[in-house]
Motif scaffolding. Structure first.
Motif, PDB file in Angstrom:
ATOM      1  N   ARG A  28     -79.171-104.436   1.673  1.00 40.41           N
ATOM      2  CA  ARG A  28     -77.852-104.569   2.268  1.00 40.41           C
ATOM      3  C   ARG A  28     -76.918-103.520   1.657  1.00 40.41           C
ATOM      4  NH1 ARG A  28     -74.637-109.976   1.251  1.00 40.41           N
ATOM      5  NH2 ARG A  28     -72.547-109.158   1.318  1.00 40.41           N
ATOM      6  N   ARG A  29     -76.176-102.809   2.494  1.00 40.09           N
ATOM      7  CA  ARG A  29     -75.327-101.730   2.025  1.00 40.09           C
ATOM      8  C   ARG A  29     -73.980-102.283   1.570  1.00 40.09           C
ATOM      9  NH1 ARG A  29     -77.765 -97.062   4.078  1.00 40.09           N
ATOM     10  NH2 ARG A  29     -79.939 -97.591   4.458  1.00 40.09           N
ATOM     11  N   GLU A  30     -73.651-102.005   0.319  1.00 40.13           N
ATOM     12  CA  GLU A  30     -72.381-102.464  -0.213  1.00 40.13           C
ATOM     13  C   GLU A  30     -71.643-101.285  -0.845  1.00 40.13           C
ATOM     14  OE1 GLU A  30     -73.209-105.613  -2.900  1.00 40.13           O
ATOM     15  OE2 GLU A  30     -73.702-107.057  -1.335  1.00 40.13           O
ATOM     16  N   THR A  31     -70.316-101.360  -0.873  1.00 43.80           N
ATOM     17  CA  THR A  31     -69.493-100.319  -1.461  1.00 43.80           C
ATOM     18  C   THR A  31     -68.611-100.925  -2.543  1.00 43.80           C
ATOM     19  OG1 THR A  31     -69.443 -99.032   0.587  1.00 43.80           O
ATOM     20  CG2 THR A  31     -67.709 -98.587  -1.008  1.00 43.80           C
ATOM     21  N   MET A  32     -68.571-100.258  -3.706  1.00 45.74           N
ATOM     22  CA  MET A  32     -67.708-100.712  -4.791  1.00 45.74           C
ATOM     23  C   MET A  32     -66.248-100.601  -4.351  1.00 45.74           C
ATOM     24  SD  MET A  32     -67.464 -99.164  -8.684  1.00 45.74           S
ATOM     25  CE  MET A  32     -69.175 -99.582  -9.031  1.00 45.74           C
ATOM     26  N   ASP A  33     -65.445-101.593  -4.702  1.00 37.48           N
ATOM     27  CA  ASP A  33     -64.046-101.519  -4.318  1.00 37.48           C
ATOM     28  C   ASP A  33     -63.286-100.607  -5.279  1.00 37.48           C
ATOM     29  OD1 ASP A  33     -62.352-103.320  -6.351  1.00 37.48           O
ATOM     30  OD2 ASP A  33     -64.281-104.303  -5.984  1.00 37.48           O
ATOM     31  N   PHE A  34     -62.198-100.043  -4.787  1.00 35.60           N
ATOM     32  CA  PHE A  34     -61.441 -99.038  -5.532  1.00 35.60           C
ATOM     33  C   PHE A  34     -60.959 -99.575  -6.881  1.00 35.60           C
ATOM     34  CE2 PHE A  34     -57.595 -96.827  -6.788  1.00 35.60           C
ATOM     35  CZ  PHE A  34     -57.940 -95.493  -6.631  1.00 35.60           C
ATOM     36  N   GLU A  35     -60.457-100.773  -6.911  1.00 38.32           N
ATOM     37  CA  GLU A  35     -59.891-101.307  -8.135  1.00 38.32           C
ATOM     38  C   GLU A  35     -60.950-101.467  -9.224  1.00 38.32           C
ATOM     39  OE1 GLU A  35     -57.094-102.587 -10.856  1.00 38.32           O
ATOM     40  OE2 GLU A  35     -56.919-101.484  -8.976  1.00 38.32           O
ATOM     41  N   THR A  36     -62.158-101.893  -8.851  1.00 33.31           N
ATOM     42  CA  THR A  36     -63.235-102.020  -9.838  1.00 33.31           C
ATOM     43  C   THR A  36     -63.569-100.666 -10.446  1.00 33.31           C
ATOM     44  OG1 THR A  36     -64.192-103.937  -8.692  1.00 33.31           O
ATOM     45  CG2 THR A  36     -65.652-102.699 -10.165  1.00 33.31           C
ATOM     46  N   ALA A  37     -63.671 -99.649  -9.587  1.00 33.65           N
ATOM     47  CA  ALA A  37     -63.969 -98.305 -10.074  1.00 33.65           C
ATOM     48  C   ALA A  37     -62.836 -97.775 -10.949  1.00 33.65           C
ATOM     49  CB  ALA A  37     -64.212 -97.362  -8.897  1.00 33.65           C
TER      50      ALA A  37
END
Length: 231
Positions: A28-37
């Motif tokens: 499943r394709r997931e993207t890290m959210d900006f705040e976590t990064a």
């Protein structure tokens, strides 16, 4: 986060390639959210130790605006930046190129994975053309952007000496290659396929022998690319 020297963030599971040795295409394709990064970068920066921020994936160039904004933040903190990419989304066409031009001055190093130099074998290996990858390599060279070239060595797939010589000749045309890395294939992804109840696409392919690795490094002239020691 004391004494952090390398922070690697896998920003996205998205990728335009479906490499036969990588299980990511099945996940499943997931993207890290900006705040976590952002928080990870800020936390690493508080350690007081110079470090490298490396974005990987998936394919981080599929998240150009996201990467650019995070690299801008990193540069404000004096962080060295690097992108691990296979270059597949690269194109000279707009709007991609306009967005990429915004990223370029914020990126200190590209780690460019060239899966296969032969166009037909490349499609068989990853399900897509290598044109964008090679075009990105040429673009970075012309723009004076530092890069490392990486090549996964898969016995019977990417070990053909004629193909390795062609790859070596292509790399020799590039003006900004600081390092060439031969990455030995391994079957560590096998258990992921078993967990997903999917057939492993490389079957019983073994890891390359020490002799195969040494021969590939010789043909690719790995020892000739030592610029990374001076940057």
């Amino acid at each position: 986060m004391k004494h952090c020297k390398l922070l690697v963030l896998a920003l996205t599971g998205d990728c335009n390639f479906a490499c036969r040795y990588c299980y990511a295409a099945e996940m499943r394709r997931e993207t890290m959210d900006f705040e976590t990064a952002r928080r990870a970068i800020s936390l690493a920066a508080t350690g007081g130790t110079p470090f490298v921020l490396q974005f990987s994936g998936g394919e981080p160039l599929l998240q150009l605006e996201f990467v650019t904004e995070l690299f801008r933040l990193a540069k404000e903190k004096g962080v060295t930046t690097a992108i691990d990419t296979a270059g597949e989304p690269f194109t000279h066409e707009k709007p991609f190129l306009s967005a990429f031009e915004q990223l370029l001055p914020l990126t200190d190093l590209f780690l460019l994975d060239i899966k296969h130099i032969d166009p037909v074998k490349h499609i068989a290996l990853v399900g897509a053309s290598n044109v964008n990858t090679l075009t990105l390599a040429a673009f970075l060279s012309e723009r004076g952007v530092r890069m490392w070239i990486r090549h996964v060595l898969v016995p019977g797939v990417t070990t053909d000496e004629a193909d390795l010589r062609r790859l070596s000749e292509f790399i020799a045309l590039l003006k900004t290659v600081d390092r060439v890395e031969v990455l030995p294939y391994h079957a560590m992804a096998l258990h992921k396929y078993e967990e997903l109840h999917l057939p492993y696409r490389l079957g019983e392919t073994p890891a390359p022998t020490a002799g195969e690795i040494a021969r590939a490094e010789e043909i690719l002239r790995v020892k000739d690319y030592m610029g990374y020691l001076h940057h």
